[in-house]
Scaffold this motif. Structure first.
Motif, PDB file in Angstrom:
ATOM      1  N   ARG A 343       0.747  -1.250  -0.127  1.00  0.00           N
ATOM      2  CA  ARG A 343      -0.005  -0.009  -0.048  1.00  0.00           C
ATOM      3  C   ARG A 343       0.798   1.127   0.045  1.00  0.00           C
ATOM      4  O   ARG A 343       1.802   1.353   0.714  1.00  0.00           O
ATOM      5  N   GLY A 344       0.499   2.177  -0.797  1.00  0.00           N
ATOM      6  CA  GLY A 344       1.292   3.441  -1.053  1.00  0.00           C
ATOM      7  C   GLY A 344       2.625   3.295  -1.973  1.00  0.00           C
ATOM      8  O   GLY A 344       3.229   4.443  -2.194  1.00  0.00           O
ATOM      9  N   TYR A 345       2.904   2.087  -2.271  1.00  0.00           N
ATOM     10  CA  TYR A 345       4.268   1.888  -2.977  1.00  0.00           C
ATOM     11  C   TYR A 345       3.948   0.847  -4.347  1.00  0.00           C
ATOM     12  O   TYR A 345       5.146   0.329  -4.461  1.00  0.00           O
ATOM     13  N   ILE A 346       2.699   0.770  -4.496  1.00  0.00           N
ATOM     14  CA  ILE A 346       2.546   0.098  -5.740  1.00  0.00           C
ATOM     15  C   ILE A 346       3.204   0.490  -7.027  1.00  0.00           C
ATOM     16  O   ILE A 346       3.031   1.757  -7.442  1.00  0.00           O
ATOM     17  N   GLY A 347       3.606  -0.311  -7.729  1.00  0.00           N
ATOM     18  CA  GLY A 347       4.425   0.008  -9.039  1.00  0.00           C
ATOM     19  C   GLY A 347       4.113  -0.990  -9.959  1.00  0.00           C
ATOM     20  O   GLY A 347       3.737  -2.094  -9.819  1.00  0.00           O
ATOM     21  N   PRO A 348       4.147  -0.555 -11.364  1.00  0.00           N
ATOM     22  CA  PRO A 348       3.883  -1.410 -12.493  1.00  0.00           C
ATOM     23  C   PRO A 348       4.890  -2.830 -12.778  1.00  0.00           C
ATOM     24  O   PRO A 348       4.654  -3.403 -13.430  1.00  0.00           O
ATOM     25  N   VAL A 349       6.185  -2.285 -12.482  1.00  0.00           N
ATOM     26  CA  VAL A 349       7.285  -3.146 -12.683  1.00  0.00           C
ATOM     27  C   VAL A 349       7.137  -4.465 -12.004  1.00  0.00           C
ATOM     28  O   VAL A 349       7.103  -4.409 -10.751  1.00  0.00           O
ATOM     29  N   GLY A 350       6.848  -5.526 -12.722  1.00  0.00           N
ATOM     30  CA  GLY A 350       6.628  -6.885 -12.042  1.00  0.00           C
ATOM     31  C   GLY A 350       5.316  -7.314 -11.827  1.00  0.00           C
ATOM     32  O   GLY A 350       4.952  -8.469 -11.308  1.00  0.00           O
ATOM     33  N   LEU A 351       4.374  -6.513 -12.000  1.00  0.00           N
ATOM     34  CA  LEU A 351       2.776  -6.641 -11.624  1.00  0.00           C
ATOM     35  C   LEU A 351       2.376  -8.018 -12.563  1.00  0.00           C
ATOM     36  O   LEU A 351       1.713  -8.908 -11.944  1.00  0.00           O
ATOM     37  N   LYS A 352       2.845  -7.788 -13.844  1.00  0.00           N
ATOM     38  CA  LYS A 352       2.200  -8.973 -14.609  1.00  0.00           C
ATOM     39  C   LYS A 352       2.648 -10.415 -14.140  1.00  0.00           C
ATOM     40  O   LYS A 352       1.977 -11.079 -14.229  1.00  0.00           O
ATOM     41  N   GLU A 353       4.079 -10.571 -13.963  1.00  0.00           N
ATOM     42  CA  GLU A 353       4.742 -11.396 -13.398  1.00  0.00           C
ATOM     43  C   GLU A 353       3.971 -12.232 -12.293  1.00  0.00           C
ATOM     44  O   GLU A 353       4.012 -13.197 -11.912  1.00  0.00           O
ATOM     45  N   ALA A 354       3.678 -11.040 -11.387  1.00  0.00           N
ATOM     46  CA  ALA A 354       2.985 -11.513 -10.197  1.00  0.00           C
ATOM     47  C   ALA A 354       1.547 -11.814 -10.407  1.00  0.00           C
ATOM     48  O   ALA A 354       0.891 -12.333  -9.801  1.00  0.00           O
ATOM     49  N   GLY A 355       1.120 -11.615 -11.638  1.00  0.00           N
ATOM     50  CA  GLY A 355      -0.264 -12.360 -11.925  1.00  0.00           C
ATOM     51  C   GLY A 355      -1.502 -11.227 -11.994  1.00  0.00           C
ATOM     52  O   GLY A 355      -2.566 -11.595 -11.836  1.00  0.00           O
ATOM     53  N   TYR A 356      -0.947  -9.997 -11.977  1.00  0.00           N
ATOM     54  CA  TYR A 356      -2.077  -8.939 -11.898  1.00  0.00           C
ATOM     55  C   TYR A 356      -2.425  -8.410 -13.268  1.00  0.00           C
ATOM     56  O   TYR A 356      -1.697  -8.371 -13.871  1.00  0.00           O
ATOM     57  N   GLU A 357      -3.626  -7.913 -13.164  1.00  0.00           N
ATOM     58  CA  GLU A 357      -3.932  -7.286 -14.607  1.00  0.00           C
ATOM     59  C   GLU A 357      -3.786  -5.969 -14.322  1.00  0.00           C
ATOM     60  O   GLU A 357      -4.130  -5.190 -13.351  1.00  0.00           O
ATOM     61  N   TYR A 358      -3.166  -5.288 -15.358  1.00  0.00           N
ATOM     62  CA  TYR A 358      -2.471  -3.740 -15.246  1.00  0.00           C
ATOM     63  C   TYR A 358      -3.118  -3.189 -16.285  1.00  0.00           C
ATOM     64  O   TYR A 358      -2.678  -3.474 -17.486  1.00  0.00           O
ATOM     65  N   LEU A 359      -3.816  -2.137 -16.300  1.00  0.00           N
ATOM     66  CA  LEU A 359      -4.302  -1.316 -17.235  1.00  0.00           C
ATOM     67  C   LEU A 359      -3.720   0.224 -17.144  1.00  0.00           C
ATOM     68  O   LEU A 359      -3.919   0.415 -16.060  1.00  0.00           O
ATOM     69  N   VAL A 360      -3.619   0.790 -18.056  1.00  0.00           N
ATOM     70  CA  VAL A 360      -3.136   2.183 -17.772  1.00  0.00           C
ATOM     71  C   VAL A 360      -4.031   3.352 -18.484  1.00  0.00           C
ATOM     72  O   VAL A 360      -4.848   2.909 -19.494  1.00  0.00           O
ATOM     73  N   ASP A 361      -4.164   4.565 -17.903  1.00  0.00           N
ATOM     74  CA  ASP A 361      -4.723   5.738 -18.540  1.00  0.00           C
ATOM     75  C   ASP A 361      -4.189   6.039 -19.936  1.00  0.00           C
ATOM     76  O   ASP A 361      -2.982   5.533 -20.185  1.00  0.00           O
TER      77      ASP A 361
END
Ligand code: ATP
Ligand code: MG
Length: 582
Positions: A343-361
């Protein structure tokens, strides 16, 4: 019609109801128009019922004028019709579902596309039977998550819904245009101030779906307007231009920064700038975690949305983007279950590898560099480059739209305002016809798939919208077309002559078809209380029969302008009759 206040089923209140936030809710309750039964469920008292009838009449007259044919479906509907189109599930928690004594599933209709489609399928067989437009004015049920503002957003409410059936796209366009004109006539007659906005994605600027938004600062809908090209759209439909790709090779290498105590974007900007990397909020990539609950799916899906740090997520826009999913906040207990999301320090690097769906503006360009979370407490990264250091799985329209943003059509500045949806017109096309296999025999003897439009007016909501737009500090100010009465006669004083004259006026006007509300209360009710009630109730013309009767005159007040005129006693009936007939 004559209503005598001495016997009218009406009690006005001096205090605002405790649960009321918006003016219409306060005034409709205080004026004795509606009473709350349960959240989002209201009863209509005589005055309110009359206003509701008046709105209904205007809607019906204009629908009939355009050639619509009125029908009435049940509100209690068997599951199978909605099962066939998937909406039994897709409607999610908004649907009131129930069972009969045999355990068969039923629902209370939230809208009736399925039923109309089915009826047309069973009654119509040839191209000669089309086009046809059917409508009903009927009670709808939706278990709204946030019933609020009295009858503005009810869980039971009155809607006019209509459906057009055509043989081809031109026919549908024509039916749509006729509905649009009809809605303009309806809302003009009702005296509602509104704006027609696109409800589909902005860049195309299509007219396949438009909303009529009553302008109101308390409105739940936000819309943008471009004063240069005329583009107007619900913010839910505004499409942001995708930023042009940048050269990733020109960006410095990813760098990890120690950034303790930077839970907010502002604190992050200060700390990072102090480290010698000059940034503003716009250069940071904020990552917001939400849960998306899809109808019929037990576990919500975790979605992370990346957007420039100077923008907030607009939940309604996000929800429109993930429909029929419903967005829920990611709470402390959710973070506990997802240790990789700090919390407060989430970033996109490695998110996909961790299995999360990441969408951007869409403003986050491929190749652009960002200051963003390092997925580790107290750390951020600089020069995180989209497409180099992290993958962009796709874009999502979740960022708030702001005044001054660029118009998707002409790049001029957009202005922003709020409104309340009072009508929605929609070119459905063949979605429901396909589900029901709704064909007719064409001219050449071959089957033709029918194309449909669906159109709604919030009839009960329109009553609240009028109250919202037309009131002052004293009370309601109804336009004549929908007012519960044409004239409110106040007998002010104790002299029996006052009551004799006032009563004669009431009867003569009533006999001529003028709708009269007559305050004939004697005894404990002072003239001051009667005036206050008249102002609160908001009938357009107030006649005061009082002290100056001795001088041969009565007072006529215009509720809207507050103007007062003295009219000679013998002229009063003609005078008011002329006002009532407009
Ligand atoms: P909203 O976005 O306000 O929830 P909607 O888009 O779900 O409305 P439609 O399905 O388009 O509504 O319904 C047609 C019309 O019915 C709307 O334009 C609105 O005027 C009215 N309406 C919808 N929901 C409600 C409600 N809960 N209470 C009163 N009127 C409603
Ligand atoms: Mg709508």
């Amino acid at each position: 019609m004559i209503w005598r206040m001495s016997s009218l089923f009406l009690r006005t209140l001096r205090e605002d109801p405790a649960d009321a936030e918006v003016p219409s809710h306060k005034l409709l309750v205080r004026g004795g128009y509606v009473r709350r039964v349960a959240p989002g469920i209201y009863s209509w008292l005589p005055l309110g019922k009359q206003v509701l009838e008046n709105v209904t009449r205007v809607v019906r007259e204009e629908m009939d004028r355009m050639g619509g044919q009125e029908v009435q479906f049940p509100a209690l509907l068997p599951r199978e019709y909605y099962e066939a189109t998937g909406r039994w599930t897709e409607y999610g928690d908004n649907l009131f579902r129930l069972q009969d004594r045999r355990g068969n599933d039923y629902l209370l209709g939230p809208t009736h596309e399925e039923m109309f489609t089915d009826m047309v399928k069973s009654e119509v067989s040839s191209y000669k039977d089309l086009p046809v437009t059917l409508y009903q004015i009927q009670t709808k049920y939706r278990d709204e998550a946030r019933p609020r503002a009295g009858i503005l957003r009810g869980r039971e409410f009155l809607m006019k819904d209509s459906y057009s059936f055509d043989l081809d796209d031109d026919g549908l366009k024509h039916s749509y245009a006729e509905h649009r004109d009809t809605y303009i006539r309806i809302f003009d007659r009702l005296g509602i101030k509104y704006k027609i906005v696109s409800a589909v994605s902005g860049a195309m600027g299509g007219s396949a779906s438009e909303e009529f938004l009553a302008t109101a600062p308390t409105g739940e809908d936000t819309y943008v307007a471009c004063h240069n090209c005329g583009y107007a759209a619900n913010v839910e439909a505004v499409e942001t231009a995708v930023a042009a790709p940048q050269d990733a090779a020109a960006q410095p290498a990813l760098r990890v920064l120690d950034t303790p105590d930077t839970p907010t974007i502002d604190s992050l900007v200060t700390v990072v700038s102090a480290l010698g990397i000059e940034i503003t909020a716009k250069d940071t990539l904020k990552n917001v975690v939400v849960k998306v609950r899809y109808p019929g799916v037990k576990e919500p899906k975790v979605l992370i949305v990346g957007l420039p740090g100077d923008r907030e997520v607009d939940l309604k826009r996000l929800e429109a983007a993930v429909a029929p999913g419903e967005v829920e906040m990611f709470e402390a207990e959710d973070f506990a279950k997802h240790p990789k999301l700090v919390r407060g320090y989430i970033g996109p690097v490695g998110l996909k590898e961790a299995g999360y769906e990441y969408l951007v503006d869409p403003r986050v360009a491929v190749g652009s560099a960002w200051v963003t979370g390092a997925n580790e407490a107290g750390k951020h990264v600089a020069y995180a480059v989209a497409g180099r250091d992290f993958d962009i799985e796709g874009t999502v329209e979740a960022a708030e739209v702001r005044a001054g943003d660029v118009c998707p059509r002409c790049a001029h500045e957009l202005s922003i305002d709020r409104g309340i949806e009072i009508g929605h017109i929609f070119q459905l096309g063949r979605k429901y016809a396909d589900a029901a296999k709704l064909d007719v025999l064409g001219k050449d003897g071959k089957p033709v798939r029918v194309t449909m439009g669906s159109y709604g007016v919030g009839v009960s909501r329109a009553v609240a919208v009028l109250a919202e737009q037309l009131h002052d500090e004293l009370g309601l100010v109804w336009p004549r077309e929908v007012a519960p009465a044409d004239v409110h006669i106040v007998a002010a004083g104790k002299d029996p002559a006052i009551y004799e004259t006032a009563n004669r006026y009431a009867e003569e006007l009533g006999a001529r078809g003028v709708r009269v509300l007559y305050d004939d209360r004697v005894g404990s009710v002072s003239p001051g209380v009667k005036f206050k009630d008249a102002e609160l109730i908001g009938v357009p013309t107030i006649v005061v029969v009082g002290r100056n009767l001795a001088d041969g005159v009565v007072e006529v007040r215009d509720r809207q302008t507050g103007e007062k005129a003295e009219v000679a006693v013998p002229d009063l009936v003609e005078h008011v009759y002329a006002l009532a007939r407009g």
